[in-house]
Design a protein around this motif. Structure first.
Motif, short mmCIF file in Angstrom:
data_model
loop_
_atom_site.label_atom_id
_atom_site.label_comp_id
_atom_site.label_asym_id
_atom_site.label_seq_id
_atom_site.Cartn_x
_atom_site.Cartn_y
_atom_site.Cartn_z
N PHE A 69 -31.18 22.08 -13.18
CA PHE A 69 -30.80 22.18 -11.77
C PHE A 69 -31.74 23.14 -11.02
N ALA A 90 -23.32 20.95 -9.17
CA ALA A 90 -24.09 21.58 -8.11
C ALA A 90 -23.68 20.93 -6.80
N PHE A 149 -22.72 26.42 -7.57
CA PHE A 149 -22.57 25.87 -8.91
C PHE A 149 -21.17 26.18 -9.43
#
Length: 246
Positions: free
Chosen positions: A74, A114, A176
Motif C-alpha cells: 500500500f 486503505a 488504514f
C-alpha cells in the motif's frame, strides 16, 4: 470467501464513473478495489478504471501473504497511482480527474484496508452494521469540528466536496484499518451512491436476509434507485465463512 460486485448508473446520471473489481495474487490472497471517479467529460470514469486496473495488475504479480507485506505494498503503490492519475489529469481532456479508493486485502483471518475519499467500508457482524471508514469530505470535517449537526450535514450544499482523492497534487494520506475476521462477517464496500440513499439499518437488514449474496447486492442497488438513485451506485459484498479463516 464469497464475493459479489454490482454497479449501476443510477436514475439521474448518464454515465457511470464508478469502477470495482477483485484480484488474487500468486499466493492466493484476494484484494477488492472500488473507486468512484470525478472530473469533466470522461475523466471520472477514466480515473476510477485506471486506479482499479493499475493496482489490480500490480497486485496479481506479487507473492504477498502477510499483513506487513500488504502494508508495504500500500505504501508504495497507492502514492504511485496517485501521481500517475494526477499527471494524466494535467491535460485538457482529463482536467481535474481523480477518484476515491477503497482497497481491502484479505490475508488469512485478517483484512487490511486503505481508504481515500468518501466511498465507504462497513462491517456487518452480529446484530449491527458498523461503518469502518470516515469520509474524507468537507462536510464530515465540519461535522467532526462541531460546526454543523448531522441533520445539516445530510442536506449541506457542499456535501459532495471531498478533501482527499487519488489524483491530487499533494501526497495522499490514506486511512488504514486492520480487522480480525470472524465467521459470518460481511464486508460492505460501496460508493456514496449507496450510502447517501440507503440507511445503515436497511443495509444491515438486506445483508443479513436469507437470500443469495448476488441478490443481496442487487437489492441494495434497487433500494438506492428506489430512493432516487441520484448518483452511480456500486457495491462489493464479501461473505466470510468458517472455512475461510486460517
Amino acid at each position: 470467501m464469497k464475493i459479489s460486485l454490482l454497479t449501476d448508473v443510477g436514475q439521474k446520471r448518464t454515465n457511470n464513473q464508478d469502477y470495482a473489481n477483485y484480484f488474487k495474487n500468486r499466493a492466493g490472497m484476494t484484494m477488492v478495489l472500488l473507486a468512484d471517479g470525478m472530473g469533466g467529460h470522461r475523466a471520472g470514469n477514466i480515473a476510477s478504471e485506471m486506479a482499479v486496473t493499475d493496482l489490480g495488475a500490480a497486485w496479481v504479480n506479487t507473492e504477498i501473504d502477510s499483513i506487513n507485506g500488504v502494508r508495504e505494498w500500500f505504501a508504495e503503490y497507492l502514492e504511485e497511482e496517485n501521481q500517475k492519475i494526477h499527471a494524466q489529469g494535467q491535460g485538457d481532456d482529463f482536467k481535474g480527474m481523480g477518484t476515491t479508493l477503497e482497497a481491502v486485502a484479505v490475508v488469512g483471518n485478517q483484512a487490511l484496508y486503505a481508504h481515500v475519499g468518501d466511498s465507504r467500508i462497513g462491517l456487518v457482524r452480529g446484530d449491527c452494521y458498523t461503518q469502518l471508514t470516515s469520509d474524507h469530505s468537507l462536510v464530515n470535517a465540519l461535522l467532526k469540528a462541531g460546526q454543523i449537526t448531522p441533520e445539516e450535514a445530510a442536506r449541506h450544499p457542499q456535501r459532495n466536496i471531498i478533501t482527499q482523492s487519488i489524483g491530487q497534487k499533494d501526497e495522499i494520506e490514506p486511512d488504514f484499518g486492520l480487522l480480525n475476521l470472524e465467521a459470518g462477517d460481511y464486508l460492505v464496500i460501496n460508493s456514496d451512491g449507496l450510502s447517501n440513499m440507503v440507511a445503515p439499518s436497511e443495509i444491515y437488514d438486506i445483508v443479513t436476509s436469507d437470500i443469495e449474496l448476488a441478490e443481496k447486492a442487487a437489492t441494495l442497488v434497487r433500494f438506492a434507485n428506489n430512493a432516487g438513485g441520484l448518483d452511480n451506485i456500486t457495491v462489493a459484498l464479501l461473505q466470510i465463512d468458517e472455512e475461510d479463516l486460517a
